[in-house]
Design an enzyme around this catalytic site. Structure first.
Site, short mmCIF file in Angstrom:
data_model
loop_
_atom_site.label_atom_id
_atom_site.label_comp_id
_atom_site.label_asym_id
_atom_site.label_seq_id
_atom_site.Cartn_x
_atom_site.Cartn_y
_atom_site.Cartn_z
N SER A 1 2.98 -13.35 11.98
CA SER A 1 4.09 -12.88 10.66
C SER A 1 5.53 -14.27 10.84
O SER A 1 6.39 -13.81 12.13
CB SER A 1 4.57 -11.71 10.24
N TYR B 1 6.13 -2.99 13.05
CA TYR B 1 4.95 -5.26 12.83
C TYR B 1 6.23 -6.00 13.50
O TYR B 1 4.56 -6.83 13.63
CB TYR B 1 4.48 -4.44 11.13
P1 NAP Z 1 -4.14 -7.12 3.70
O1 NAP Z 1 -4.52 -7.56 2.21
O2 NAP Z 1 -3.76 -6.16 3.47
O3 NAP Z 1 -5.46 -7.20 4.32
C1 NAP Z 1 -5.85 -6.39 5.17
C2 NAP Z 1 -7.23 -6.83 6.25
O4 NAP Z 1 -7.10 -6.54 7.65
C3 NAP Z 1 -8.10 -5.82 5.09
O5 NAP Z 1 -9.18 -7.11 5.44
C4 NAP Z 1 -8.28 -5.11 6.00
O6 NAP Z 1 -9.47 -4.23 6.27
C5 NAP Z 1 -8.59 -5.98 7.37
N1 NAP Z 1 -8.36 -4.52 8.15
C6 NAP Z 1 -7.01 -3.90 8.67
N2 NAP Z 1 -7.02 -3.53 10.17
C7 NAP Z 1 -8.82 -3.74 10.42
C8 NAP Z 1 -9.34 -3.53 11.32
N3 NAP Z 1 -8.36 -2.35 12.41
N4 NAP Z 1 -10.28 -3.77 11.93
C9 NAP Z 1 -10.52 -4.80 11.13
N5 NAP Z 1 -10.29 -5.08 10.05
C10 NAP Z 1 -8.95 -5.04 9.36
O7 NAP Z 1 -3.25 -7.61 4.19
P2 NAP Z 1 -2.67 -9.92 3.61
O8 NAP Z 1 -1.13 -8.91 3.28
O9 NAP Z 1 -3.44 -9.77 3.26
O10 NAP Z 1 -1.96 -10.08 5.58
C11 NAP Z 1 -3.56 -10.00 6.28
C12 NAP Z 1 -2.84 -11.38 7.43
O11 NAP Z 1 -1.82 -11.38 7.42
C13 NAP Z 1 -2.19 -9.69 8.83
O12 NAP Z 1 -2.24 -10.38 9.94
C14 NAP Z 1 -0.57 -9.51 7.99
O13 NAP Z 1 0.63 -9.02 9.28
C15 NAP Z 1 -0.37 -10.92 7.90
N6 NAP Z 1 0.52 -11.42 7.09
C16 NAP Z 1 1.01 -10.95 5.59
C17 NAP Z 1 2.23 -11.62 4.76
C18 NAP Z 1 1.94 -10.97 3.58
O14 NAP Z 1 3.17 -11.28 2.62
N7 NAP Z 1 1.33 -9.67 2.49
C19 NAP Z 1 3.42 -11.83 5.60
C20 NAP Z 1 2.86 -12.73 7.01
C21 NAP Z 1 1.59 -12.21 7.55
P3 NAP Z 1 -10.51 -3.93 4.51
O15 NAP Z 1 -10.59 -4.74 3.45
O16 NAP Z 1 -11.24 -2.99 5.58
O17 NAP Z 1 -9.55 -2.75 4.48
#
Ligand code: NAP
Length: 248
Positions: free
Chosen positions: A143, A157
């Site tokens: 991130s 985080y």
């Molecule tokens: P999201 O929509 O909240 O999805 C998170 C995913 O991670 C879900 O599929 C969830 O599974 C899975 N997950 C969480 N804890 C887990 C565990 N202990 N074991 C297995 N799976 C797990 O998040 P996102 O925004 O797509 O983010 C994805 C990645 O990008 C993350 O690493 C986040 O930190 C990074 N990121 C996101 C942003 C942003 O602005 N969105 C920015 C920078 C970085 P379930 O579906 O089963 O709950």
């Protein structure tokens, strides 16, 4: 034979976008999820409807035994593993460091750091030429928070993502001579439901004027960087990062 990719947290958000694009590019896609089986099943159906191959695999990446079971299932159902995306990640409610308790900080570190370490370990045991594998590629989804620090929101985080970046750098050097490339992407403000977990569903809209490009990003825009890093087009790129953040 199609290459096999495993995407942790592939049922929703950025992970789901990676799964769909990987399938489009011909990968057989293993979609890991923790609890949202319906979302993961929907991604599998969407891939199959386009003529691709995918399966959903439940496992909590925090739990060592579950991670071992996850990779054993990939072995049994797909054979060789070619690519891993360490995408699963969590954040918690926005607060200052002086309000955080240890349970919260540990949960963030367990999911965002220990989980990717365990998955990377299992991937290296399979991909490394040192262990009889044929090589492969790993992308860690970090991130921009790792660099910006996320003050007043979630420094825990941000620190977890900085640790993930150090895993990327160290592991990339450890396995560079064993046929494995390890890289990272650092997304900025991306439209997913993750921001609601921090208590502010409209966070991207609130902050988008601070993005030089003037908007939030889409999960598909992150997925394109992830899939490029995994591809042969990135054959001389390892220990490297792509910022996918509209300049922020
Ligand atoms: P999201 O929509 O909240 O999805 C998170 C995913 O991670 C879900 O599929 C969830 O599974 C899975 N997950 C969480 N804890 C887990 C565990 N202990 N074991 C297995 N799976 C797990 O998040 P996102 O925004 O797509 O983010 C994805 C990645 O990008 C993350 O690493 C986040 O930190 C990074 N990121 C996101 C942003 C942003 O602005 N969105 C920015 C920078 C970085 P379930 O579906 O089963 O709950």
């Amino acid at each position: 034979m199609n290459k096999t990719i495993l995407i942790t947290g592939g049922g929703r958000g950025i992970g789901a976008a990676c799964a769909l694009l990987a399938a489009e590019q011909g990968y057989r896609v293993c979609i890991n999820y923790r609890s949202d089986a319906a979302a993961a099943a929907q991604v599998v159906r969407a891939i199959e409807a386009q003529g691709g191959a995918a399966l959903a695999l439940q496992a909590d990446v925090v739990d060592e035994a579950e991670v071992e079971r996850l990779f054993a299932e990939v072995d049994a159902r797909c054979g060789q593993l070619d690519a891993l995306v360490n995408n699963a990640g969590v954040l918690a409610r926005q607060m200052r460091v002086d309000q955080m308790d240890a349970a919260r900080i540990r949960r963030i570190m367990d999911t965002n750091v220990v989980g990717p370490f365990l998955c990377a370990r299992e991937a290296v045991r399979r991909m490394s030429t040192r262990h009889g594998g044929s090589g492969g590629a790993i992308v860690n989804v970090s991130s921009r928070a790792a660099v910006l620090g996320s003050p007043n929101e979630y420094v825990d985080y941000a620190a977890s993502k900085a640790a993930l970046d150090t895993l990327t750098i160290g592991l990339s050097k450890e396995v560079a001579g064993e046929g494995i490339r390890v890289n990272g992407v650092r997304p900025g403000l991306i439209h997913t439901t993750m921001h609601a977990d921090g208590g502010e569903p409209g966070r991207v809209e609130r902050l988008q004027s601070s993005v030089p490009m003037g908007r939030g990003g889409e999960p598909e825009e992150v997925a394109r960087a992830v899939l490029w890093l995994l591809s042969e087009a990135a054959s001389y790129t390892t220990g490297s990062f792509i910022e996918v953040s509209g300049g922020r």
